[in-house]
Write a protein that holds these residues in place. Structure first.
Motif, PDB file in Angstrom:
ATOM      1  N   ARG A  61       0.822  -1.203   0.000  1.00 44.82           N
ATOM      2  CA  ARG A  61       0.000   0.000   0.000  1.00 44.82           C
ATOM      3  C   ARG A  61       0.863   1.263   0.000  1.00 44.82           C
ATOM      4  N   LEU A  62       1.924   1.284   0.810  1.00 47.81           N
ATOM      5  CA  LEU A  62       2.823   2.445   0.859  1.00 47.81           C
ATOM      6  C   LEU A  62       3.490   2.690  -0.492  1.00 47.81           C
ATOM      7  N   SER A  64       2.342   1.756  -3.445  1.00 48.03           N
ATOM      8  CA  SER A  64       1.306   2.197  -4.374  1.00 48.03           C
ATOM      9  C   SER A  64       0.948   3.661  -4.145  1.00 48.03           C
ATOM     10  N   GLU A  65       0.784   4.052  -2.877  1.00 50.13           N
ATOM     11  CA  GLU A  65       0.433   5.437  -2.558  1.00 50.13           C
ATOM     12  C   GLU A  65       1.529   6.413  -2.975  1.00 50.13           C
ATOM     13  N   ALA A  66       2.773   5.949  -2.974  1.00 48.31           N
ATOM     14  CA  ALA A  66       3.900   6.804  -3.361  1.00 48.31           C
ATOM     15  C   ALA A  66       4.081   6.850  -4.882  1.00 48.31           C
TER      16      ALA A  66
END
Length: 70
Positions: A61-62, A64-66
């Motif tokens: 998730r981290l 992807s969010e970045a």
């Protein structure tokens, strides 16, 4: 362009994984101790790390969010 994080940083993202009681055990470089200048003992087995789905999901998730997902 690059971000290199130590394994301890990744493992600290998941409170369900074992963490040493003494933070000094997380230290990698101990220049005064010969021949162990660079050392780190991972506090869990590779099998346990493979089963750590909550950590894997959070890291995914981290990333992807970045916007770093390939």
């Amino acid at each position: 362009m690059w971000c290199i994080l130590q394994l301890q940083d990744w493992l600290s993202l998941d409170d369900s994984l074992p963490h040493p009681d003494d933070p000094s055990q997380e230290r990698i470089n101990v220049p005064a101790i010969l021949p162990w200048y660079w050392r780190y003992r991972m506090p869990l087995s590779l099998e346990s790390l493979l089963e750590a789905t909550s950590l894997r999901d959070r890291v995914h998730r981290l990333i992807s969010e970045a916007g770093r997902e390939v």
